[in-house]
Design a protein around this motif. Structure first.
Motif, short mmCIF file in Angstrom:
data_model
loop_
_atom_site.label_atom_id
_atom_site.label_comp_id
_atom_site.label_asym_id
_atom_site.label_seq_id
_atom_site.Cartn_x
_atom_site.Cartn_y
_atom_site.Cartn_z
N GLN A 33 25.49 21.55 41.13
CA GLN A 33 24.55 20.68 40.42
C GLN A 33 24.14 21.27 39.06
OE1 GLN A 33 24.00 21.89 43.61
NE2 GLN A 33 24.78 20.06 44.62
N MET A 34 24.14 22.61 38.96
CA MET A 34 23.75 23.28 37.73
C MET A 34 24.67 24.46 37.45
SD MET A 34 19.68 22.98 37.27
CE MET A 34 19.95 23.75 35.70
N PRO A 35 25.93 24.18 37.10
CA PRO A 35 26.87 25.27 36.82
C PRO A 35 26.44 26.04 35.57
CG PRO A 35 27.85 23.12 36.33
CD PRO A 35 26.51 22.86 36.93
N SER A 36 26.79 27.32 35.54
CA SER A 36 26.40 28.18 34.42
C SER A 36 27.56 28.56 33.52
CB SER A 36 25.73 29.44 34.96
OG SER A 36 24.53 29.11 35.62
N CYS A 37 28.73 27.99 33.76
CA CYS A 37 29.85 28.19 32.84
C CYS A 37 30.81 27.02 32.96
CB CYS A 37 30.56 29.54 33.07
SG CYS A 37 31.85 29.55 34.31
N GLY A 38 31.57 26.79 31.93
CA GLY A 38 32.47 25.64 31.90
C GLY A 38 33.54 25.69 32.97
N PHE A 39 34.09 26.87 33.24
CA PHE A 39 35.14 26.97 34.26
C PHE A 39 34.59 26.61 35.63
CE2 PHE A 39 36.57 30.06 30.99
CZ PHE A 39 37.74 29.42 30.62
N SER A 40 33.42 27.16 35.96
CA SER A 40 32.79 26.84 37.24
C SER A 40 32.44 25.36 37.31
CB SER A 40 31.53 27.69 37.45
OG SER A 40 31.87 29.03 37.70
N LEU A 69 33.27 40.84 44.53
CA LEU A 69 34.21 39.77 44.90
C LEU A 69 35.59 39.97 44.28
CD1 LEU A 69 34.75 37.09 46.41
CD2 LEU A 69 34.00 35.91 44.33
N PRO A 70 35.69 40.41 43.02
CA PRO A 70 37.04 40.62 42.46
C PRO A 70 37.89 41.60 43.26
CG PRO A 70 35.43 40.51 40.69
CD PRO A 70 34.65 40.54 41.99
N LYS A 71 37.28 42.49 44.03
CA LYS A 71 38.04 43.44 44.86
C LYS A 71 38.54 42.80 46.15
CE LYS A 71 35.14 47.27 43.35
NZ LYS A 71 33.73 47.45 43.36
N TYR A 72 37.89 41.71 46.57
CA TYR A 72 38.19 41.11 47.88
C TYR A 72 39.65 40.65 47.98
CZ TYR A 72 37.78 38.07 51.95
OH TYR A 72 37.96 37.46 53.16
N GLN A 73 40.10 39.90 47.00
CA GLN A 73 41.50 39.45 47.00
C GLN A 73 42.20 39.82 45.69
OE1 GLN A 73 43.46 37.76 49.37
NE2 GLN A 73 41.81 38.32 50.76
N PRO A 76 40.31 38.77 39.43
CA PRO A 76 39.27 39.32 38.56
C PRO A 76 38.23 38.35 38.03
CG PRO A 76 41.30 39.07 37.33
CD PRO A 76 41.61 38.70 38.76
N THR A 77 38.48 37.04 38.10
CA THR A 77 37.60 36.10 37.42
C THR A 77 36.90 35.13 38.37
OG1 THR A 77 39.45 34.59 37.07
CG2 THR A 77 39.00 36.19 35.31
N PHE A 78 35.94 34.41 37.83
CA PHE A 78 35.24 33.36 38.55
C PHE A 78 35.51 32.04 37.82
CE2 PHE A 78 32.70 37.25 38.81
CZ PHE A 78 32.70 37.45 40.18
N PRO A 79 35.57 30.95 38.54
CA PRO A 79 35.33 30.78 39.97
C PRO A 79 36.52 31.25 40.80
CG PRO A 79 35.99 28.70 39.01
CD PRO A 79 35.87 29.68 37.87
N GLN A 80 36.26 31.36 42.10
CA GLN A 80 37.32 31.64 43.07
C GLN A 80 37.17 30.62 44.19
OE1 GLN A 80 37.77 35.68 44.48
NE2 GLN A 80 37.34 36.54 42.46
N LEU A 81 38.25 29.93 44.51
CA LEU A 81 38.25 28.91 45.55
C LEU A 81 39.03 29.38 46.77
CD1 LEU A 81 37.69 26.01 46.58
CD2 LEU A 81 39.83 25.33 45.43
N TYR A 82 38.38 29.31 47.92
CA TYR A 82 39.01 29.66 49.20
C TYR A 82 39.04 28.41 50.07
CZ TYR A 82 38.56 34.54 47.88
OH TYR A 82 38.68 35.74 47.23
#
Length: 116
Positions: A33-40, A69-73, A76-82
């Motif tokens: 509802q309130m994203p903080s970046c264009g990619f997200s 989170l970047p270490k998880y899979q 390096p960047t956001f967003p990440q979709l699982y």
């Protein structure tokens, strides 16, 4: 995860729990509802447009998830979709999946597994 700082281990375990317990989850800056970046914003809107249910984690509200989170899979960047426990990718991949119709199908299949 051995030889990692206990805080890092706990954070990665928490991320794993979120990914495992939500058929579809996006790690993003802000909220749908309130994203903080264009990619997200673009990635979350693609998920909303499918009409399927999904969870989100605002990485800006959790410094440990933002940092680790970047270490998880190794992404390096956001967003990440699982979806169904698997990293699909970031904004570009999410939009590509939406454009070719795969996103709705993947999300519907993952959500249906939970409904069974």
């Amino acid at each position: 995860m051995e030889n990692l700082d206990p805080i890092v281990q706990e954070t990665l375990a928490r991320i794993n729990e979120q990914v495992s317990n939500n058929p579809v989850v996006i790690y993003m800056k802000g909220t749908p509802q309130m994203p903080s970046c264009g990619f997200s914003s673009r990635a979350a809107q693609a998920l909303v447009d499918t009409g399927e249910k999904f969870a989100f984690v605002n990485v800006l509200a959790d410094a440990l998830i933002f940092e680790h989170l970047p270490k998880y899979q190794d992404w390096p960047t956001f967003p990440q979709l699982y979806i169904d426990g698997e990293l699909q990718g970031g904004c570009d991949i999410t939009l590509e999946l939406a454009e070719n119709g795969e996103l709705k199908n993947l999300m519907a299949a993952a959500n249906a597994k939970v409904a069974e």
